[in-house]
Design a protein around this motif. Structure first.
Motif, PDB file in Angstrom:
ATOM      1  N   TYR A 242       0.697  -1.133  -0.075  1.00 43.26           N
ATOM      2  CA  TYR A 242       0.048  -0.122   0.093  1.00 43.26           C
ATOM      3  C   TYR A 242       0.897   1.161  -0.036  1.00 43.26           C
ATOM      4  O   TYR A 242       0.448   2.272  -0.401  1.00 43.26           O
ATOM      5  N   GLY A 243       2.070   0.991   0.353  1.00 41.40           N
ATOM      6  CA  GLY A 243       2.951   2.274   0.533  1.00 41.40           C
ATOM      7  C   GLY A 243       3.166   2.742   1.701  1.00 41.40           C
ATOM      8  O   GLY A 243       3.635   3.777   1.947  1.00 41.40           O
ATOM      9  N   LEU A 244       2.386   2.498   2.679  1.00 39.24           N
ATOM     10  CA  LEU A 244       2.577   2.972   4.011  1.00 39.24           C
ATOM     11  C   LEU A 244       3.808   2.799   4.698  1.00 39.24           C
ATOM     12  O   LEU A 244       4.340   3.522   5.490  1.00 39.24           O
ATOM     13  N   ILE A 245       4.597   1.614   4.522  1.00 39.48           N
ATOM     14  CA  ILE A 245       5.849   1.415   5.019  1.00 39.48           C
ATOM     15  C   ILE A 245       6.688   0.968   3.829  1.00 39.48           C
ATOM     16  O   ILE A 245       6.146   0.958   2.794  1.00 39.48           O
ATOM     17  N   ASP A 246       7.969   0.691   4.311  1.00 42.61           N
ATOM     18  CA  ASP A 246       8.916   0.472   3.053  1.00 42.61           C
ATOM     19  C   ASP A 246       9.357  -1.048   3.243  1.00 42.61           C
ATOM     20  O   ASP A 246       9.401  -1.640   2.200  1.00 42.61           O
ATOM     21  N   GLU A 247       9.579  -1.508   4.441  1.00 40.41           N
ATOM     22  CA  GLU A 247      10.036  -3.128   4.497  1.00 40.41           C
ATOM     23  C   GLU A 247       9.637  -3.515   5.762  1.00 40.41           C
ATOM     24  O   GLU A 247       9.343  -2.736   6.653  1.00 40.41           O
ATOM     25  N   VAL A 248       9.542  -4.953   5.838  1.00 41.60           N
ATOM     26  CA  VAL A 248       9.263  -5.699   6.926  1.00 41.60           C
ATOM     27  C   VAL A 248      10.658  -6.286   7.463  1.00 41.60           C
ATOM     28  O   VAL A 248      11.266  -6.879   6.761  1.00 41.60           O
ATOM     29  N   LEU A 249      10.818  -6.297   8.599  1.00 41.41           N
ATOM     30  CA  LEU A 249      12.160  -6.794   9.388  1.00 41.41           C
ATOM     31  C   LEU A 249      11.810  -8.293   9.704  1.00 41.41           C
ATOM     32  O   LEU A 249      11.038  -8.650  10.266  1.00 41.41           O
ATOM     33  N   LEU A 250      12.759  -9.163   9.187  1.00 37.49           N
ATOM     34  CA  LEU A 250      12.848 -10.464   9.297  1.00 37.49           C
ATOM     35  C   LEU A 250      14.006 -10.822  10.208  1.00 37.49           C
ATOM     36  O   LEU A 250      15.049 -10.310   9.949  1.00 37.49           O
ATOM     37  N   PRO A 251      13.914 -11.890  10.821  1.00 43.96           N
ATOM     38  CA  PRO A 251      15.071 -12.575  11.507  1.00 43.96           C
ATOM     39  C   PRO A 251      16.130 -13.098  10.405  1.00 43.96           C
ATOM     40  O   PRO A 251      15.724 -13.380   9.450  1.00 43.96           O
ATOM     41  N   MET A 252      17.332 -12.823  10.699  1.00 43.72           N
ATOM     42  CA  MET A 252      18.407 -13.102   9.898  1.00 43.72           C
ATOM     43  C   MET A 252      18.271 -14.659   9.697  1.00 43.72           C
ATOM     44  O   MET A 252      18.085 -15.621  10.536  1.00 43.72           O
ATOM     45  N   PRO A 253      18.607 -14.958   8.292  1.00 43.96           N
ATOM     46  CA  PRO A 253      18.432 -16.439   7.788  1.00 43.96           C
ATOM     47  C   PRO A 253      19.508 -17.329   8.652  1.00 43.96           C
ATOM     48  O   PRO A 253      19.097 -18.485   8.865  1.00 43.96           O
ATOM     49  N   ASN A 254      20.757 -16.958   8.941  1.00 46.55           N
ATOM     50  CA  ASN A 254      21.495 -17.849   9.563  1.00 46.55           C
ATOM     51  C   ASN A 254      21.319 -18.035  11.104  1.00 46.55           C
ATOM     52  O   ASN A 254      21.450 -19.034  11.743  1.00 46.55           O
ATOM     53  N   LYS A 255      20.420 -17.316  11.597  1.00 47.03           N
ATOM     54  CA  LYS A 255      19.560 -17.106  13.010  1.00 47.03           C
ATOM     55  C   LYS A 255      18.637 -18.334  13.028  1.00 47.03           C
ATOM     56  O   LYS A 255      18.001 -18.537  14.136  1.00 47.03           O
ATOM     57  N   ARG A 256      17.769 -18.218  11.865  1.00 48.31           N
ATOM     58  CA  ARG A 256      16.526 -18.968  11.978  1.00 48.31           C
ATOM     59  C   ARG A 256      16.876 -20.640  11.842  1.00 48.31           C
ATOM     60  O   ARG A 256      16.208 -21.371  12.393  1.00 48.31           O
ATOM     61  N   GLN A 257      17.952 -20.943  11.334  1.00 49.67           N
ATOM     62  CA  GLN A 257      18.453 -22.422  11.330  1.00 49.67           C
ATOM     63  C   GLN A 257      19.017 -22.830  12.765  1.00 49.67           C
ATOM     64  O   GLN A 257      18.548 -23.871  13.222  1.00 49.67           O
ATOM     65  N   ASN A 258      19.481 -21.916  13.559  1.00 50.33           N
ATOM     66  CA  ASN A 258      19.926 -22.254  14.940  1.00 50.33           C
ATOM     67  C   ASN A 258      18.951 -21.835  15.932  1.00 50.33           C
ATOM     68  O   ASN A 258      18.947 -20.643  16.067  1.00 50.33           O
ATOM     69  N   LEU A 259      18.148 -22.790  16.576  1.00 51.66           N
ATOM     70  CA  LEU A 259      17.206 -22.218  17.296  1.00 51.66           C
ATOM     71  C   LEU A 259      17.499 -21.753  18.871  1.00 51.66           C
ATOM     72  O   LEU A 259      16.876 -20.976  19.378  1.00 51.66           O
ATOM     73  N   VAL A 260      19.085 -22.098  19.119  1.00 55.18           N
ATOM     74  CA  VAL A 260      19.361 -21.871  20.336  1.00 55.18           C
ATOM     75  C   VAL A 260      19.978 -20.315  20.333  1.00 55.18           C
ATOM     76  O   VAL A 260      20.246 -19.700  21.268  1.00 55.18           O
ATOM     77  N   ALA A 261      20.366 -19.718  19.267  1.00 56.43           N
ATOM     78  CA  ALA A 261      20.957 -18.447  19.065  1.00 56.43           C
ATOM     79  C   ALA A 261      19.977 -17.277  19.176  1.00 56.43           C
ATOM     80  O   ALA A 261      18.753 -17.542  19.326  1.00 56.43           O
TER      81      ALA A 261
END
Length: 308
Positions: A242-261
């Protein structure tokens, strides 16, 4: 003998009073009373509910040039890092506090970036417009404003999320936005003519707000008027479209794989995915398979049937 009779009667009355008192009132020792007090105190301690501290958390801070740390409030510490949390319903009092914090950060450095973290369940019209004008003035002076919706930006709070500097308007993945028309801040009473004037004033303000939303989002005022006929909810991905915001912040990919991080670090995704994209991709894939005659309708576990 007759004279001594009143003395014996008085003694007998005293003994009778002592006996009657001892029959109805048991003597209490100091040890028994102390035990009762200890028991009642322990019961009162057990029954008291556990409450969270109501005071602002204190964190250590070392001033420039100082040799020791001192404890200051967490909000004051974040202001020194040019971070401001707006997590409340915005009325006149909240607006004054927010604008004073913005002016303080401007006095410290009028060019350094300011980060706003938003969780606004609602807001009044005029206080939010004051914040909107203050942020617009800071942007005009060369200060960059970064806005991040962490949970919900409802009503005029969505306008605060969109007034940030282009390219620095963010949202967490599960955050929500709500765009809606504004109404009266409170009950308005008066003559019919006065009520009609107030309604006309609210209508003019709605048109002005729609123009500001159009300026922030890049959408046409006609579309905004059509969308805001009812409550207009947006997910974080839909707000990007819609143009209200620019980006969605997502968890870093290398930290998605390591659940303990630790998942505290966020970065903007290189490719934004929106609602409905996976469904559309699946439908296109099925259409292509049907066109090529590759769509299987039989069970894969069945053995192949040989030719006769």
């Amino acid at each position: 003998m007759i004279r001594q009779l009143p003395v014996f009667l008085a003694a007998a009355l005293v003994l009778t009073a002592i006996d009657s008192t001892s029959c109805f009132t048991a003597p209490q020792s100091r040890t028994t009373t102390q035990k009762q007090r200890t028991t009642s105190l322990s019961l009162s301690v057990i029954r008291q509910p556990i409450k969270m501290p109501t005071q602002e958390p204190m964190v250590p801070y070392r001033a420039p040039g100082a040799t020791y740390d001192q404890f200051i409030g967490m909000k004051s510490r974040q202001l020194k890092d040019r971070k401001l949390w707006i997590a409340q319903y915005i009325d006149e009092e909240a607006s004054n506090s927010i604008i004073s914090s913005l002016l303080y950060m401007q006095s410290e450095d009028d060019k350094e970036d300011i980060k706003l973290y938003l969780n606004i369940p609602g807001a009044n019209l005029r206080p939010v417009l004051a914040i909107y004008d203050a942020l617009s003035e800071l942007k005009a002076d060369g200060c960059k404003i970064a806005t991040t919706n962490i949970a919900l930006c409802a009503g005029m709070g969505s306008l605060i999320a969109g007034v940030g500097t282009k390219g620095m308007r963010y949202s967490l993945p599960n955050a929500r936005f709500l765009l809606q028309k504004t109404g009266m801040d409170g009950v308005f009473q008066g003559q019919a003519t006065d009520i009609a004037l107030e309604v006309k004033n609210i209508k003019n303000w709605n048109e002005k707000i729609n123009a500001e939303i159009s300026k922030v989002t890049g959408q046409t005022t006609e579309r905004i008027n059509e969308d805001l006929k009812r409550d207009f909810y947006l997910s974080s991905e839909e707000a990007v479209r819609y143009g209200l915001i620019d980006e969605v912040l997502l968890p870093m990919p290398n930290k998605r794989q390591n659940l303990v991080a630790d998942l505290g670090d966020f970065q903007s995704g290189a490719e934004q995915k929106y609602q409905g994209d996976e469904i559309e991709a699946m439908e296109k894939k099925n259409e292509q398979q049907q066109g090529n005659g590759m769509l299987k309708t039989t069970d894969d576990d069945e053995p192949p049937v040989g030719k006769a």
